[in-house]
Design a protein around this motif. Structure first.
Motif, PDB file in Angstrom:
ATOM      1  N   ALA A 127       2.910 -10.095   2.158  1.00 41.10           N
ATOM      2  CA  ALA A 127       1.412 -10.046   1.620  1.00 41.10           C
ATOM      3  C   ALA A 127       0.528  -9.806   2.543  1.00 41.10           C
ATOM      4  O   ALA A 127      -0.633  -8.973   2.408  1.00 41.10           O
ATOM      5  CB  ALA A 127       1.340 -11.309   0.882  1.00 41.10           C
ATOM      6  N   GLN A 128       0.354 -10.436   3.751  1.00 40.60           N
ATOM      7  CA  GLN A 128      -0.599  -9.870   4.781  1.00 40.60           C
ATOM      8  C   GLN A 128      -0.516  -8.569   5.061  1.00 40.60           C
ATOM      9  O   GLN A 128      -1.795  -8.111   5.253  1.00 40.60           O
ATOM     10  CB  GLN A 128      -0.330 -10.936   5.856  1.00 40.60           C
ATOM     11  N   LEU A 129       0.639  -8.327   5.458  1.00 41.42           N
ATOM     12  CA  LEU A 129       0.830  -6.734   6.086  1.00 41.42           C
ATOM     13  C   LEU A 129       0.255  -5.822   4.809  1.00 41.42           C
ATOM     14  O   LEU A 129      -0.522  -4.749   5.114  1.00 41.42           O
ATOM     15  CB  LEU A 129       2.261  -6.359   6.301  1.00 41.42           C
ATOM     16  N   SER A 130       0.712  -6.127   3.899  1.00 41.77           N
ATOM     17  CA  SER A 130       0.102  -5.331   2.574  1.00 41.77           C
ATOM     18  C   SER A 130      -1.431  -5.279   2.266  1.00 41.77           C
ATOM     19  O   SER A 130      -2.069  -3.992   1.959  1.00 41.77           O
ATOM     20  CB  SER A 130       0.749  -5.389   1.218  1.00 41.77           C
ATOM     21  N   ALA A 131      -1.870  -6.407   2.485  1.00 39.42           N
ATOM     22  CA  ALA A 131      -3.318  -6.511   2.510  1.00 39.42           C
ATOM     23  C   ALA A 131      -4.262  -5.981   3.406  1.00 39.42           C
ATOM     24  O   ALA A 131      -5.445  -5.536   3.207  1.00 39.42           O
ATOM     25  CB  ALA A 131      -3.661  -8.050   2.063  1.00 39.42           C
ATOM     26  N   SER A 132      -3.671  -5.662   4.659  1.00 39.01           N
ATOM     27  CA  SER A 132      -4.253  -5.202   5.726  1.00 39.01           C
ATOM     28  C   SER A 132      -4.379  -3.439   5.512  1.00 39.01           C
ATOM     29  O   SER A 132      -3.785  -2.931   5.276  1.00 39.01           O
ATOM     30  CB  SER A 132      -3.479  -5.424   7.100  1.00 39.01           C
ATOM     31  N   SER A 133      -5.769  -3.233   5.738  1.00 43.42           N
ATOM     32  CA  SER A 133      -6.101  -1.875   5.843  1.00 43.42           C
ATOM     33  C   SER A 133      -5.494  -1.117   7.088  1.00 43.42           C
ATOM     34  O   SER A 133      -5.553   0.046   7.123  1.00 43.42           O
ATOM     35  CB  SER A 133      -7.640  -1.547   5.638  1.00 43.42           C
ATOM     36  N   ILE A 134      -5.225  -1.858   7.967  1.00 42.92           N
ATOM     37  CA  ILE A 134      -4.787  -1.233   9.356  1.00 42.92           C
ATOM     38  C   ILE A 134      -3.430  -1.803   9.327  1.00 42.92           C
ATOM     39  O   ILE A 134      -2.853  -2.630   9.369  1.00 42.92           O
ATOM     40  CB  ILE A 134      -5.388  -1.801  10.352  1.00 42.92           C
ATOM     41  N   LYS A 135      -2.494  -0.661   9.590  1.00 42.43           N
ATOM     42  CA  LYS A 135      -0.904  -0.441   9.550  1.00 42.43           C
ATOM     43  C   LYS A 135      -0.666  -1.238  11.088  1.00 42.43           C
ATOM     44  O   LYS A 135      -1.059  -0.792  12.054  1.00 42.43           O
ATOM     45  CB  LYS A 135      -0.395   0.646   9.340  1.00 42.43           C
TER      46      LYS A 135
END
Length: 332
Positions: free
Chosen positions: A82-90
């Motif tokens: 969820a945190q990775l998906s929510a981040s605009s930065i990969k």
């Protein structure tokens, strides 16, 4: 002639400034001792490069890097899907070293204690509140335990060290798993909070009757007594580089490196062990800065790992280091 010399000097300074790179990072306090050493050495060996790292806790590091406020983050806990998906930065997780979280204590007259996982959980659940409790005595025959209240110390900030500790407690205690659970900022049932590993270590040193948890080097540097912990095979193990290495030996390392090695099987495995990570943006608009980051990461893997054990961290297993190096070079 003098004016020419001044002009040349100014030109050289301007060229140096143009090539100077300041890399900023923030996050976990767990690896701060080794990161401080690495970043200082790298900067010294690469004139014009400055690596500035702030120890603000894993939670803070994740926030800072996902918001683009720093060039890299640092965390002891893998980011969730969820945190990775929510981040605009990969972001990529780059494991750097492995370490141990130890239960530290300050009990007058007591220099050695053993803690099973369910005992630690029940102390932090406020079910065991006195040092002479029969359950503590059972695990520590022959130890003269005082009739003294237990003061529980935990982290006050979003912490990867807390995540490692509670990840372990969740695996060994149903009550903990069904209650506070694992996380960087769980709802602690009791205790006082300290900021960073430094803060927890300081509180335990100051308060008689206290118990806390810190990364191994913080216990060693602050000369705080820490206990043995019962591992998954039923053996009492004192934290060590060898114990952390043993914990990682049986782990299946996924391609993204997000893995838990707490309560790992093995006769000599130390049960509260973990990787710690740098969180690296896949795309960086500043090409020069990206080049420095890649070089810094490859330097860590090829040169820095050899210094890990001197600060009581376990270096990456060779197969993991080889894979990490490929991942780093893929950023180019």
């Amino acid at each position: 002639m003098r004016k020419t010399g001044i002009a040349v000097g100014l030109l050289m300074l301007a060229m140096g400034a143009a090539h100077a790179q300041k890399i900023t990072g923030a996050g976990a306090s767990f690896p701060l001792p080794i990161y401080s050493k690495w970043f200082s050495e790298y900067s010294a060996g690469h004139p014009g490069v400055e690596v500035n790292y702030q120890s603000i806790g894993s939670g803070g590091g994740i926030v800072q890097v996902t918001q683009g406020k720093v060039d890299f983050g640092a965390s002891d806990m893998p980011m969730t899907d969820a945190q990775l998906s929510a981040s605009s930065i990969k972001l990529l997780h780059i494991p750097t070293v492995m370490g141990a979280v130890v239960p530290v204590f300050n009990v007058p007259g007591v220099t050695s204690l053993k803690f099973s996982g369910d005992l630690l959980a029940d102390i932090y659940l406020n079910k065991i509140t006195n040092w002479n409790d029969p359950r503590i005595a059972k695990d520590n025959p022959g130890v003269s335990l005082p009739d003294k209240k237990i003061i529980v110390v935990h982290r006050s900030d979003g912490s990867g060290t807390s995540f490692i500790f509670t990840d372990y407690l969740s695996k060994v205690s149903h009550d903990w798993n069904d209650g506070p659970g694992k996380g960087s900022s769980p709802n602690w049932p009791t205790g006082v909070g300290g900021k960073g590993n430094e803060g927890v270590a300081g509180l335990v040193r100051q308060m008689e009757g206290s118990i806390g948890y810190v990364e191994l080097l913080y216990a060693l540097q602050n000369k705080i007594t820490f206990g043995e912990v019962k591992n998954a095979d039923g053996n009492w193990v004192r934290a060590s580089i060898e114990g952390v290495t043993a914990a990682a030996a049986t782990a299946k390392i996924p391609a993204d490196y997000r893995v838990s090695i707490t309560n790992a099987p093995g006769a000599n495995s130390y049960p509260i062990s973990s990787f710690t990570y740098l969180l690296i943006p896949v795309k960086t608009q500043d090409a020069a800065k990206k080049k420095v980051l890649v070089d810094l990461l490859s330097w860590i893997v090829k040169s820095g790992e050899g210094e890990a054990s001197g600060l009581s961290y376990a270096p990456l297993p060779q197969n993991v280091a080889d894979q990490v190096l490929k991942t780093v070079y893929s950023l180019q």
